[in-house]
Structure formats: structure tokens, C-alpha cells
Design a protein around this motif. Structure first.
Motif, PDB file in Angstrom:
ATOM      1  N   ILE A 158      36.735  33.983  35.926  1.00 58.93           N
ATOM      2  CA  ILE A 158      37.868  34.226  35.031  1.00 58.93           C
ATOM      3  C   ILE A 158      39.177  34.149  35.807  1.00 58.93           C
ATOM      4  N   LYS A 159      40.149  33.458  35.237  1.00 62.26           N
ATOM      5  CA  LYS A 159      41.445  33.324  35.890  1.00 62.26           C
ATOM      6  C   LYS A 159      42.304  34.558  35.612  1.00 62.26           C
ATOM      7  N   LEU A 160      43.270  34.772  36.489  1.00 62.17           N
ATOM      8  CA  LEU A 160      44.090  35.977  36.410  1.00 62.17           C
ATOM      9  C   LEU A 160      44.786  36.135  35.063  1.00 62.17           C
TER      10      LEU A 160
ATOM     11  N   LYS B  78      45.015  31.286  39.337  1.00 62.15           N
ATOM     12  CA  LYS B  78      43.924  31.458  40.304  1.00 62.15           C
ATOM     13  C   LYS B  78      42.843  32.363  39.716  1.00 62.15           C
ATOM     14  N   TYR B  79      41.661  32.271  40.315  1.00 64.02           N
ATOM     15  CA  TYR B  79      40.564  33.108  39.847  1.00 64.02           C
ATOM     16  C   TYR B  79      40.767  34.559  40.294  1.00 64.02           C
ATOM     17  N   THR B  80      40.225  35.473  39.527  1.00 59.46           N
ATOM     18  CA  THR B  80      40.404  36.913  39.747  1.00 59.46           C
ATOM     19  C   THR B  80      39.335  37.444  40.702  1.00 59.46           C
TER      20      THR B  80
ATOM     21  N   GLU C  85      35.004  38.768  46.326  1.00 61.22           N
ATOM     22  CA  GLU C  85      34.210  37.968  45.395  1.00 61.22           C
ATOM     23  C   GLU C  85      34.936  37.843  44.056  1.00 61.22           C
ATOM     24  N   TYR C  86      34.647  36.751  43.345  1.00 63.36           N
ATOM     25  CA  TYR C  86      35.329  36.502  42.074  1.00 63.36           C
ATOM     26  C   TYR C  86      34.615  37.180  40.906  1.00 63.36           C
TER      27      TYR C  86
END
Length: 409
Positions: free
Chosen positions: A39-41, A80-82, A157-158
Motif C-alpha cells: 500500500i502506498k502512503l 512511495k510504499y508504506t 518491511e512494507y
């Protein structure tokens, strides 16, 4: 010769085709799915704003900024990814916006120091938020193995879309949050031991076998009908017993940590000794965990026993090294006038000369360990006795009174 060259060219073309076919990422493949599951920010912020019920006048980001859920300078690129650390910061602010700061300062300090094993790998500005999110049961982290009381957070980690939706839902639905013990350990509510009712709660880090081992009062023969809370008390009922005419819960609030520290220190010294370095400091530190009689003769008697053991250590070149010593306060129970607490230990030892018994190798009142061998890791679960000689004790003078390590099976 030409025919052979053409065949080689054909083989080369086929090889290139196979390589391309196996490396091209096809939409919908597992590689694409793995990326799209993150999931993106900006999407994480959007879901958080929606869950918090914020009024959105222009954009979700502006609504989050206005509420203080995100702040200027937090992130430079919301596409960016969370990471898990990013999520913790946003979630904690959203939770405090909705419910206020609910984490006790002492509990927060305990979590920061003892419950997140990789906290030092996380930037300092995010550590408190991560500790709070753990303390409130949003994000449980990952197990470091049985009997290890800390957990790994893995802040870099995402977050997945599914994981993000799960933790964000906890902002309003607090029943979905994980439950923690008073000392910040993860409680489990499934796959419980057969005697779970004997405990106030069951912890994730301890296997059922740890809990199902019999209590000392269950192995004793009584020539009368024992009375619960008088002759014995399970861990679940321990706080209900009478403490020298006073309230046990008040005593536990003041001295439980002290009692546990004395037991752990006792085991640390007994299961970590080296003939090359053992000295008077080792003797005195171990002695400090045992009953303090207050008269020279009785106190010297215990000290002399320890000194005699040190002589055996040096003579036989004994080295003992522990890997895990895990004393669990929620297992505290009563038998007669004594209190017992359960501990798991894992250690190995070596020595020179002829074969020695466990009673000779390890300091203690009665040490009988089945299968103890040189240079082989040994582990077991044991109940250590605490007590006092003071009939009007306030709890401060409870020490180790019986340091037996016995395998009854």
C-alpha cells in the motif's frame, strides 16, 4: 560444416527464446501481485482519514495535516510504499487524535527497553510511536522464538493492503487489538493448555508444556483436605491470598519485580560460571539472592556452601554458559508458606576429569537433571521457591529459599 553451424544458430535462437519467456513479467503474475499488494502512503493516509471520520474539505492529505495525523516534513513522496514504521507513526497519531494518549509512561518505557528486540534499528523519531502502537495492540510484531519475551517489529518491511486495512480498522474497533500482559507480553487466546483456568492469562511466547507441568502442591501428599488460598493457590488465585494479614495485590504492586529479579539473578549466576574468572564478587552476588537471616552464623553458613562450590568449580575447571533464562511472573503460586515461580533455562557446560553428577556441577540445594551431558545444550522448566523468615514481612525481604532444579519425570 555449414549444416552444423545452422543447427547451432537454431539452438541459440531457441535458448534466447526460452530465457526471454521465463524472465518477462506478465501482468497478473506473482511478481506483479507481490508489488501491487503493498500500500502506498497516500492510500494509507486516505484509509486512516476515512476510519477516523475526519472532515475532508479538499484532499485527504490536507485533512490529515489539519488533524496532525501527518506533519510537514514526515514524508517527501506519498507515492512511495508504506513501511511498518511509517504506518505506526500515522496510526498512533490517529489513535491519539481519537482517544488521547492512553499509554502509561512506565509501561511505555518497559516496552521500549524490553519488548521490541530491533528497536535500535529504527530511527529515534519513530521509536516512541512504534512502542505505543505495540503497547496498544495494533501491531504485534514477530516472534523471536519460544521463551523469548521480546518480539521483532521489522519496521523497514512494507505494509500490505490487507494488513493496512486490518490495523486501521482497530482505530474504532478496539476489540480487534491484541491483548498484552501487565509486563508487555503478547497474550494468546487460542490453542490453550489444558489447565488454562489455573492462570490469569496465557502468553504467546510459552508453549503449552510450560503451563501444563504440575505445581508443587499437586505433587504433594496431604493427610488432610488442603484449603485453597490457605494451603495452596494457583497462579490465577495467587493475588487473592492473605499476605501476613494484608492485601497480596498491594504487595505484588510493590515487590513483584524485585522478587522476579532475585530469582533471575540467582539463575544467571548459577548457570553462568567460569573457573577462570569466578571470584568473590560472583560469590557475593549469588549470595545476595538467597534468604537474608540477619545473624552471622546463618548467613555465613550459606556463604560457606557457595565458597565450597567455587572450590569444586576451580578444581574441575567447570564452565557453564546459559543461552536463555526466562522467569515468568504470571506463574507465581503458593504451596504452604512458600511461593513458587516457574522458569525456563537453557545452558551447556563443560568440565575436566572424571564424570560428575549434576548436583556437583551446578550450585543449588538439590540439582537432579536427567540427560545432562558435556558440551550439549540442556534445557528444562523448573519452579523456584521464594520465602522469608520474617513473620511480619512487608514483602521486601522475600528471597530464594530453595534453589532446587529437579527433573521429576
Amino acid at each position: 560444416m555449414r549444416e552444423k553451424t545452422q543447427k547451432n544458430r537454431g539452438l541459440s535462437f531457441l535458448l534466447v527464446f526460452v530465457i526471454l519467456a521465463t524472465t518477462i513479467v506478465i501482468p497478473g503474475s506473482s511478481a506483479t501481485a507481490a508489488t501491487s499488494s503493498k500500500i502506498k502512503l497516500y492510500n494509507f493516509v486516505k484509509l486512516t482519514v476515512q476510519a477516523a471520520g475526519l472532515n475532508v474539505e479538499s484532499t485527504y492529505l490536507n485533512a490529515a495535516l489539519k488533524a496532525g495525523i501527518v506533519k510537514d516534513g514526515d514524508f517527501t513522496d506519498y507515492s512511495k510504499y508504506t513501511t511498518r514504521a511509517d504506518a505506526a507513526v500515522i496510526l498512533n497519531r490517529a489513535d491519539e487524535y481519537l482517544h488521547g494518549d492512553t499509554v502509561d509512561a512506565d509501561f511505555l518505557d518497559l516496552v521500549l527497553k524490553n519488548r521490541i528486540s530491533d528497536i535500535s534499528k529504527i530511527t529515534k523519531d519513530k521509536r516512541e510511536a512504534i512502542a505505543k502502537i505495540y503497547a496498544k495492540g495494533f501491531m504485534k510484531g514477530y516472534s523471536n522464538g519460544y521463551y523469548i519475551k521480546s518480539r521483532e517489529f521489522r519496521g523497514s518491511e512494507y505494509m500490505t493492503i490487507t494488513g493496512a486495512k486490518g490495523v486501521i480498522a482497530m482505530l474504532k474497533d478496539t476489540k480487534k487489538r491484541a491483548k498484552l500482559s501487565p509486563d508487555g507480553q503478547l497474550i494468546r487466546t487460542t490453542n490453550l493448555p489444558k489447565n488454562a483456568k489455573d492462570y490469569e492469562y496465557i502468553l504467546e511466547t510459552y508453549p503449552n508444556s510450560f503451563y501444563e507441568m504440575k505445581f508443587m502442591y499437586q505433587m504433594s501428599k496431604y493427610y488432610y483436605k488442603p484449603v485453597e488460598l490457605v494451603d495452596y493457590a494457583s497462579p490465577a488465585k495467587f493475588k487473592d491470598i492473605n499476605f501476613h494479614g494484608g492485601d497480596m495485590q498491594n504487595v505484588l504492586d510493590k515487590y513483584l519485580n524485585t522478587w522476579m529479579e532475585r530469582v533471575e539473578t540467582n539463575l544467571q549466576y548459577r548457570l553462568n560460571v567460569n573457573y577462570k574468572s569466578v571470584d568473590n564478587a560472583w560469590i557475593n552476588n549469588l549470595r545476595s539472592t538467597y534468604t537474608q537471616y540477619g545473624d552471622a552464623y546463618s548467613d555465613k553458613r550459606i556463604t560457606d556452601v557457595i565458597k565450597k562450590y567455587v572450590g569444586v568449580v576451580k578444581k574441575n575447571k567447570i564452565i557453564i554458559q546459559s543461552q536463555i533464562i526466562s522467569v515468568e511472573p504470571s506463574t507465581l503460586y503458593k504451596k504452604g508458606a512458600g511461593y513458587y515461580v516457574r522458569a525456563y533455562v537453557k545452558f551447556k557446560l563443560t568440565y575436566s576429569g572424571t564424570k560428575m553428577t549434576s548436583d556437583e556441577l551446578i550450585s543449588g540445594d538439590n540439582v537432579l537433571l536427567n540427560g545432562l551431558k558435556k558440551n550439549i545444550w540442556f534445557d528444562g522448566v523448573y519452579d523456584i521457591k521464594l520465602g522469608t523468615i520474617n513473620g511480619s514481612s512487608d514483602g521486601s525481604d522475600y528471597y530464594v529459599t530453595d534453589a532446587s532444579l529437579v527433573d521429576y519425570n
